[in-house]
Each structure stands twice: as C-alpha cells, then as structure tokens.
Design a protein around this motif. Structure first.
Motif, short mmCIF file in Angstrom:
data_model
loop_
_atom_site.label_atom_id
_atom_site.label_comp_id
_atom_site.label_asym_id
_atom_site.label_seq_id
_atom_site.Cartn_x
_atom_site.Cartn_y
_atom_site.Cartn_z
N MET A 134 0.83 -1.20 0.00
CA MET A 134 0.00 0.00 0.00
C MET A 134 0.87 1.25 0.00
O MET A 134 0.60 2.22 -0.72
CB MET A 134 -0.93 0.00 1.22
CG MET A 134 -2.07 -0.98 1.15
SD MET A 134 -3.24 -0.78 2.51
CE MET A 134 -4.04 0.75 2.05
N VAL A 157 -13.83 -1.64 -9.79
CA VAL A 157 -13.01 -2.33 -8.80
C VAL A 157 -13.22 -3.84 -8.93
O VAL A 157 -14.34 -4.33 -8.74
CB VAL A 157 -13.33 -1.87 -7.36
CG1 VAL A 157 -12.46 -2.63 -6.36
CG2 VAL A 157 -13.11 -0.37 -7.22
N GLU A 174 -6.63 -4.47 -5.93
CA GLU A 174 -6.37 -3.04 -6.06
C GLU A 174 -6.12 -2.37 -4.71
O GLU A 174 -5.36 -1.41 -4.60
CB GLU A 174 -7.55 -2.37 -6.76
CG GLU A 174 -7.45 -0.88 -6.93
CD GLU A 174 -8.70 -0.27 -7.53
OE1 GLU A 174 -9.52 0.28 -6.78
OE2 GLU A 174 -8.86 -0.39 -8.77
N GLN A 175 -6.77 -2.90 -3.66
CA GLN A 175 -6.67 -2.31 -2.34
C GLN A 175 -5.66 -3.05 -1.44
O GLN A 175 -5.52 -2.72 -0.27
CB GLN A 175 -8.05 -2.30 -1.67
CG GLN A 175 -9.06 -1.39 -2.34
CD GLN A 175 -8.68 0.08 -2.23
OE1 GLN A 175 -8.02 0.50 -1.28
NE2 GLN A 175 -9.10 0.88 -3.20
N LEU A 229 -8.88 5.51 -5.59
CA LEU A 229 -8.43 4.45 -4.70
C LEU A 229 -8.88 4.72 -3.27
O LEU A 229 -9.33 3.80 -2.55
CB LEU A 229 -6.91 4.32 -4.75
CG LEU A 229 -6.34 3.74 -6.04
CD1 LEU A 229 -4.83 3.96 -6.11
CD2 LEU A 229 -6.66 2.25 -6.16
N ALA A 251 -11.67 2.42 -1.15
CA ALA A 251 -11.32 1.84 0.16
C ALA A 251 -12.37 2.18 1.21
O ALA A 251 -12.74 1.35 2.04
CB ALA A 251 -9.95 2.36 0.60
#
Length: 263
Positions: free
Chosen positions: A44, A170, A203-204, A256, A260
């Motif tokens: 991250m 996503v 993606e997260q 992003l 989240a």
C-alpha cells in the motif's frame, strides 16, 4: 443366509440415514462470523509513493515509513446476521506501534460499520476519516458477479469462487458458501447464492477470510445512524470528499481512496 440378510438391512439403514440427512440439511439463518483482514502494508505504501511527485512534501514521510512498517497487518471484523439482515463491526486488536499509527491516520482502515437489509435492499454505514465521522444511507452497492468452478474450504465450509466488479471498476474475488444462505459479506458486497467467507481486493492490497463461524441466536437492528437526516448517499459523500481533497489528491489517488472507504 442370516449374515447376508443382516448386511442387506444394515446397508438399507445407512442409505436411508444418508438420504434423510441430505433432505434435512441444516441451513443456519442466524450466527456470528469472525474474519481476519490481512492488509499488505508495504505494498500500500509503495503504491502511494508511486503516485507522488518527487517534490511532494508527503513523499519523504511515506518513504521513511516504508522502512519501519511490517509487511502485513491483520485486523479483525465481526459479522452478525439474522434472517435478511447483517451488521459488520471492527474488533479491537493490539497492533505494533507503526501499524497503530497508520490506523490513527486512517490509512489502513476506517473503523467502518456496515448494516445491510437484503429484503429492503438498503444499507447504512458509518466510518471515520481524519477524525471526522461520516454516515451513509443508501441502496445496496451494485456488483456484477461471474461464478467460476474453483472451490476451496474456508473455516470448515466448502466455498465456490466468484469474480466481480463493483464501484464501476473495482475487481474483486469472493468465495461464498451456500451452506449459509444469507447473501452478505464482510464488506458492502452482496448478491451471491450464499455468505461470502473469503474476499480478495487486489487493487486495495487486502484480503479477508473467515476464521470462525458460530451458529447462535442473534438480533440485528439498524441503529448505526442516530439521526437519519445527518446521513448522505454514496454519491453525495463522493462529491463532498472530492471537494475537500481535490487539491491534494489526483483523480487516481482519490478513486483508490474512495473505493477503500466504500468497501
């Protein structure tokens, strides 16, 4: 002759018992599921740094943080479900000093609580960003699912994989079990033929897997938001957050960040 008769009777008894067990299979409608959310902290931070300019004053801070944080952090969530309703809440857990600091910054998690009512197709959620509480009340999140033929066992339940797309773009991977019929999850996702016990959001940089499933009597109520008038829809929240953070975050960074929040 008597021995053959005895074996035949025993065989019929066992066969009948198996058929009865299948006919009266137990499909729980109430219970509590504990999940472990594993966040890939260094990944991250690397992603965040990659989107910063060399002149960005925050870049040095994140680069320094990268050398101190652990590779991953494990957070816990609890999902209580009953009938067509569920509520997801974070569980307190001791963390290393650097992880605790990132949590205070709202970098790894937002302390999100999520209520879902699949019968009315409504959801409520509360979270905290930068020390400010946010309340959202809206219809259920849209998800497009494609069920695959991949299987795995999670917390003692046979689960099937489904790939999905939500929040416009996503990509998510879910593992659901039809042995728990409520189509909920440890997030805002829903809509599969059973409970999601495993969830991966590449993606997260996190994944969530059930560690314990308890079948017990529960009560679920929508009491997250005390004053409904204070709640916003997802789109209203997005517009407000974009207005506040637009000068600090690029479009990609904001996308992003908002995803989240909403997951």
């Amino acid at each position: 002759m008597k021995m053959k008769l005895y074996i035949a009777i025993l065989f019929l008894f066992v066969l009948g018992f198996q058929q009865a067990s299948a006919q009266y299979a137990f499909f729980p409608e109430q219970g509590v599921i504990t999940y472990d959310k594993t966040v890939h902290v260094k990944n991250m931070l690397r992603r965040q740094i990659s989107m910063m300019k060399e002149t960005d004053f925050q870049r040095k801070f994140f680069e320094d943080m990268l050398t101190k944080v652990p590779e991953t952090a494990v957070l816990q969530r609890k999902l209580t479900f009953s009938g067509s309703e569920s509520i997801l809440e974070p569980l307190a857990k001791d963390q290393p000093a650097m992880v605790a600091q990132l949590l205070r910054f709202g970098f790894l998690d937002y302390g999100t609580k999520i209520y879902q009512n699949l019968a009315t197709k409504q959801t409520s959620m509360t979270l905290e960003v930068g020390g400010s509480p946010i309340a959202i009340s809206d219809s259920l999140t849209n998800v497009k699912w494609k069920i695959t033929n991949e299987y795995r066992n999670i917390a003692g339940y046979d689960c099937r994989r489904a790939n999905g797309v939500t929040l416009d773009s996503v990509y998510v991977v879910a593992f659901y079990t039809d042995q728990i019929p409520l189509a909920s999850s440890p997030s805002t996702l829903h809509g599969l033929p059973g409970m999601i016990l495993g969830l991966v959001v590449p993606e997260q940089n996190f994944n969530i897997y059930a560690s314990k499933v308890e079948m017990t009597g529960t009560t679920v109520t929508d009491n997250l938001i005390k004053k409904k008038a204070s709640a916003f829809t997802r789109e209203q929240t997005r517009s407000k957050m974009r207005e506040i953070l637009g000068q600090w975050l690029s479009e990609k960074q904001f996308g992003l960040f908002f995803a989240a929040m909403m997951l």
